[in-house]
Design a protein around this motif. Sequence first.
Motif, PDB file in Angstrom:
ATOM      1  N   ASN A  48       0.814  -1.215   0.000  1.00 28.32           N
ATOM      2  CA  ASN A  48       0.000   0.000   0.000  1.00 28.32           C
ATOM      3  C   ASN A  48       0.849   1.267   0.000  1.00 28.32           C
ATOM      4  OD1 ASN A  48      -2.321  -1.610   0.082  1.00 28.32           O
ATOM      5  ND2 ASN A  48      -2.218  -1.711   2.299  1.00 28.32           N
ATOM      6  N   VAL A  49       1.895   1.290  -0.822  1.00 26.28           N
ATOM      7  CA  VAL A  49       2.698   2.493  -0.983  1.00 26.28           C
ATOM      8  C   VAL A  49       1.931   3.406  -1.927  1.00 26.28           C
ATOM      9  CG1 VAL A  49       4.911   3.418  -1.743  1.00 26.28           C
ATOM     10  CG2 VAL A  49       4.812   1.182  -0.640  1.00 26.28           C
ATOM     11  N   SER A  50       1.586   4.591  -1.442  1.00 23.01           N
ATOM     12  CA  SER A  50       0.694   5.466  -2.199  1.00 23.01           C
ATOM     13  C   SER A  50       1.346   6.048  -3.455  1.00 23.01           C
ATOM     14  CB  SER A  50       0.186   6.598  -1.311  1.00 23.01           C
ATOM     15  OG  SER A  50       1.282   7.320  -0.781  1.00 23.01           O
ATOM     16  N   ASP A  51       2.626   6.403  -3.401  1.00 24.86           N
ATOM     17  CA  ASP A  51       3.273   7.050  -4.544  1.00 24.86           C
ATOM     18  C   ASP A  51       4.552   6.313  -4.912  1.00 24.86           C
ATOM     19  OD1 ASP A  51       3.956   8.817  -6.529  1.00 24.86           O
ATOM     20  OD2 ASP A  51       4.778  10.323  -5.153  1.00 24.86           O
ATOM     21  N   THR A  52       4.416   5.302  -5.773  1.00 25.60           N
ATOM     22  CA  THR A  52       5.596   4.555  -6.204  1.00 25.60           C
ATOM     23  C   THR A  52       6.282   5.217  -7.391  1.00 25.60           C
ATOM     24  OG1 THR A  52       4.226   3.113  -7.572  1.00 25.60           O
ATOM     25  CG2 THR A  52       4.784   2.329  -5.351  1.00 25.60           C
ATOM     26  N   SER A  53       5.686   6.257  -7.947  1.00 27.58           N
ATOM     27  CA  SER A  53       6.292   6.922  -9.105  1.00 27.58           C
ATOM     28  C   SER A  53       7.610   7.606  -8.746  1.00 27.58           C
ATOM     29  CB  SER A  53       5.320   7.936  -9.708  1.00 27.58           C
ATOM     30  OG  SER A  53       5.036   8.951  -8.768  1.00 27.58           O
ATOM     31  N   ARG A  54       7.774   7.999  -7.500  1.00 28.47           N
ATOM     32  CA  ARG A  54       9.014   8.652  -7.070  1.00 28.47           C
ATOM     33  C   ARG A  54      10.113   7.662  -6.733  1.00 28.47           C
ATOM     34  NH1 ARG A  54       9.186   8.412  -1.372  1.00 28.47           N
ATOM     35  NH2 ARG A  54       7.196   7.774  -0.494  1.00 28.47           N
ATOM     36  N   LEU A  55       9.793   6.362  -6.735  1.00 28.05           N
ATOM     37  CA  LEU A  55      10.745   5.322  -6.367  1.00 28.05           C
ATOM     38  C   LEU A  55      11.202   4.552  -7.599  1.00 28.05           C
ATOM     39  CD1 LEU A  55       8.761   3.855  -3.338  1.00 28.05           C
ATOM     40  CD2 LEU A  55      10.609   5.521  -3.244  1.00 28.05           C
ATOM     41  N   LYS A  56      12.442   4.051  -7.539  1.00 28.96           N
ATOM     42  CA  LYS A  56      12.908   3.164  -8.592  1.00 28.96           C
ATOM     43  C   LYS A  56      13.822   2.103  -7.990  1.00 28.96           C
ATOM     44  CE  LYS A  56      16.690   6.107 -10.265  1.00 28.96           C
ATOM     45  NZ  LYS A  56      16.682   7.216  -9.368  1.00 28.96           N
ATOM     46  N   VAL A  57      13.945   1.000  -8.687  1.00 24.45           N
ATOM     47  CA  VAL A  57      14.772  -0.104  -8.215  1.00 24.45           C
ATOM     48  C   VAL A  57      16.208   0.391  -8.043  1.00 24.45           C
ATOM     49  CG1 VAL A  57      15.685  -2.381  -8.801  1.00 24.45           C
ATOM     50  CG2 VAL A  57      13.300  -1.831  -9.295  1.00 24.45           C
ATOM     51  N   GLY A  58      16.787   0.071  -6.902  1.00 30.88           N
ATOM     52  CA  GLY A  58      18.155   0.485  -6.597  1.00 30.88           C
ATOM     53  C   GLY A  58      18.230   1.699  -5.691  1.00 30.88           C
ATOM     54  N   ASP A  59      17.106   2.397  -5.484  1.00 30.63           N
ATOM     55  CA  ASP A  59      17.091   3.550  -4.587  1.00 30.63           C
ATOM     56  C   ASP A  59      17.317   3.098  -3.146  1.00 30.63           C
ATOM     57  OD1 ASP A  59      16.583   5.314  -6.603  1.00 30.63           O
ATOM     58  OD2 ASP A  59      14.480   5.668  -6.090  1.00 30.63           O
ATOM     59  N   GLU A  60      18.039   3.916  -2.391  1.00 31.37           N
ATOM     60  CA  GLU A  60      18.204   3.655  -0.964  1.00 31.37           C
ATOM     61  C   GLU A  60      17.108   4.413  -0.219  1.00 31.37           C
ATOM     62  OE1 GLU A  60      21.507   4.059   2.555  1.00 31.37           O
ATOM     63  OE2 GLU A  60      22.179   3.722   0.500  1.00 31.37           O
ATOM     64  N   ILE A  61      16.392   3.697   0.627  1.00 32.20           N
ATOM     65  CA  ILE A  61      15.260   4.282   1.350  1.00 32.20           C
ATOM     66  C   ILE A  61      15.327   3.861   2.819  1.00 32.20           C
ATOM     67  CG2 ILE A  61      13.718   4.399  -0.646  1.00 32.20           C
ATOM     68  CD1 ILE A  61      12.410   1.820   0.451  1.00 32.20           C
ATOM     69  N   ILE A  62      14.435   4.450   3.610  1.00 34.57           N
ATOM     70  CA  ILE A  62      14.285   4.092   5.019  1.00 34.57           C
ATOM     71  C   ILE A  62      12.931   3.402   5.177  1.00 34.57           C
ATOM     72  CG2 ILE A  62      14.155   4.933   7.392  1.00 34.57           C
ATOM     73  CD1 ILE A  62      16.850   5.497   6.292  1.00 34.57           C
ATOM     74  N   VAL A  63      12.957   2.197   5.757  1.00 27.63           N
ATOM     75  CA  VAL A  63      11.739   1.448   6.039  1.00 27.63           C
ATOM     76  C   VAL A  63      11.489   1.557   7.537  1.00 27.63           C
ATOM     77  CG1 VAL A  63      10.660  -0.819   5.957  1.00 27.63           C
ATOM     78  CG2 VAL A  63      12.209  -0.133   4.152  1.00 27.63           C
ATOM     79  N   THR A  64      10.244   1.874   7.912  1.00 22.62           N
ATOM     80  CA  THR A  64       9.926   2.040   9.325  1.00 22.62           C
ATOM     81  C   THR A  64       8.764   1.134   9.732  1.00 22.62           C
ATOM     82  OG1 THR A  64       8.331   3.832   8.989  1.00 22.62           O
ATOM     83  CG2 THR A  64      10.635   4.464   9.263  1.00 22.62           C
ATOM     84  N   ALA A  65       8.737   0.843  11.004  1.00 23.20           N
ATOM     85  CA  ALA A  65       7.628   0.104  11.610  1.00 23.20           C
ATOM     86  C   ALA A  65       7.490   0.595  13.039  1.00 23.20           C
ATOM     87  CB  ALA A  65       7.902  -1.394  11.593  1.00 23.20           C
ATOM     88  N   SER A  66       6.295   0.537  13.559  1.00 20.13           N
ATOM     89  CA  SER A  66       6.091   0.982  14.936  1.00 20.13           C
ATOM     90  C   SER A  66       6.567  -0.105  15.895  1.00 20.13           C
ATOM     91  CB  SER A  66       4.621   1.293  15.188  1.00 20.13           C
ATOM     92  OG  SER A  66       3.860   0.107  15.196  1.00 20.13           O
ATOM     93  N   THR A  67       7.014   0.329  17.058  1.00 15.33           N
ATOM     94  CA  THR A  67       7.427  -0.645  18.068  1.00 15.33           C
ATOM     95  C   THR A  67       6.221  -1.445  18.549  1.00 15.33           C
ATOM     96  OG1 THR A  67       7.272   1.063  19.777  1.00 15.33           O
ATOM     97  CG2 THR A  67       9.448   0.618  18.866  1.00 15.33           C
ATOM     98  N   ARG A  68       5.051  -0.849  18.507  1.00 16.87           N
ATOM     99  CA  ARG A  68       3.822  -1.559  18.879  1.00 16.87           C
ATOM    100  C   ARG A  68       3.584  -2.734  17.926  1.00 16.87           C
ATOM    101  NH1 ARG A  68      -0.983   1.467  20.974  1.00 16.87           N
ATOM    102  NH2 ARG A  68      -2.166  -0.223  21.861  1.00 16.87           N
TER     103      ARG A  68
END
Length: 137
Positions: A52-72
């Motif tokens: 459910n990534v809302s805007d994948t147009s700004r992303l491309k394979v090989g990009d370095e990103i930050i993935v987050t999750a809640s501690t809950r």
Amino acid sequence: MSNRIKHSGIIEAIDGEYVRVRILQTSACAQCKIAGHCNSSESKEKMIDVYNVSDTSRLKVGDEIIVTASTRMAVSALIIGFGLPLIVLIAVIIIVRFMTSDEIMAALCGLATLVPYYILVWLVREKLRVRMAFEIE
């Protein structure tokens, strides 16, 4: 203390609103200056699916990103994956041992109860996936 868990990763695949990210999970001592000389340092590559990534147009394979999750979310996953099954296992062992006085039967019954538990978790995996989702920062 932050209420978010963050990992940097590299995008491996994008398909619609789905992104697959490769992260390098390291133990706390893996970042130590002398980790190369120590056998206890450890790191593993993991694949994380982000839905459910809302805007994948700004992303491309090989990009370095930050993935987050809640501690809950992390605590919920630990409880579902390890906490509840442990409680069920111990309860069944105690009950069967009390009723039959047979330790082997109690152990086998305890282990046998984990099979339907994990089948149930597998059956509701889509609901769990929605509830326990990673996000791209």
